[in-house]
Design a protein around this motif. Sequence first.
Motif, short mmCIF file in Angstrom:
data_model
loop_
_atom_site.label_atom_id
_atom_site.label_comp_id
_atom_site.label_asym_id
_atom_site.label_seq_id
_atom_site.Cartn_x
_atom_site.Cartn_y
_atom_site.Cartn_z
N LYS A 189 -35.52 -10.98 -53.23
CA LYS A 189 -34.63 -9.99 -52.63
C LYS A 189 -33.27 -10.62 -52.31
O LYS A 189 -33.19 -11.75 -51.87
N VAL A 190 -32.21 -9.84 -52.57
CA VAL A 190 -30.85 -10.17 -52.14
C VAL A 190 -30.37 -8.99 -51.31
O VAL A 190 -30.27 -7.88 -51.83
N GLN A 191 -30.11 -9.24 -50.04
CA GLN A 191 -29.69 -8.17 -49.13
C GLN A 191 -28.32 -8.53 -48.55
O GLN A 191 -28.23 -9.33 -47.62
N PRO A 192 -27.22 -7.96 -49.12
CA PRO A 192 -25.88 -8.27 -48.62
C PRO A 192 -25.75 -7.95 -47.12
O PRO A 192 -26.23 -6.93 -46.65
N ARG A 252 -27.32 -7.98 -56.45
CA ARG A 252 -28.51 -7.41 -55.79
C ARG A 252 -29.76 -7.57 -56.66
O ARG A 252 -30.86 -7.69 -56.14
N LYS A 253 -29.61 -7.55 -57.98
CA LYS A 253 -30.77 -7.62 -58.88
C LYS A 253 -30.94 -9.01 -59.48
O LYS A 253 -31.59 -9.18 -60.51
N ALA A 255 -25.36 -13.05 -47.64
CA ALA A 255 -26.52 -12.22 -47.94
C ALA A 255 -27.78 -12.89 -47.39
O ALA A 255 -27.82 -14.10 -47.23
N ASP A 293 -22.49 -6.97 -54.42
CA ASP A 293 -23.39 -5.93 -54.92
C ASP A 293 -23.82 -6.19 -56.37
O ASP A 293 -24.90 -5.78 -56.78
#
Length: 193
Positions: free
Chosen positions: A58-61, A35-36, A67, A32
């Motif tokens: 974009k990073v989507q775990p 994410r940025k 991710a 988390d």
Amino acid sequence: MKPEECYLLGSVVKPHGLKGFVVAFMDVDDLDDYRKLKTVYLEMPAAPGKLTAYAVEKVQPQTEDRALLKLKGIDRIEEAEPLRNGQLYCPLADLPELDEDQFYFHDVIGYTVIDEKLGELGTVEAFYELPQQDVMGMRYKGQEVLIPVVDELVSHADEETRQLHVTLPEGLLDVYMTPASRERDEPDEVAEP
């Protein structure tokens, strides 16, 4: 940006879907926190030592260590496929500050290991990430000694003196310094008549 100015963030596992996403393995404590993420550097197996910067869209775990990653300019599966097995890096300068008693592994390579009871032992040479736990490789009397990196054994690093303070369990060094039992039990050579 050179690899020695970066830390290894993870690697690209495979493309995901048709719109340029990739599945990335992320070797981090808390996904988390990333994410940025704004930029990553990619090193391809065919070009070791060469890092290419990519803006991160974009990073989507997905799990605790995987991710979905979308990089700017990679918009189709055909563009994502060549990234497979690439290593993902971030600049060392982007690492978060740690508490006073914490340290990053790369920071203590070359430090002198000081045991609470035995005094100066050797030098930190490497760290190994094993499935069970991380271990530190220390050079001691010409042998590599592996020390589990746990709070009970590794207390703190002193940046000013370049020392890593440990409390080794009794007998740990003996395991590495005692010849293997099979070597001790070999019979002496018998002279032929």
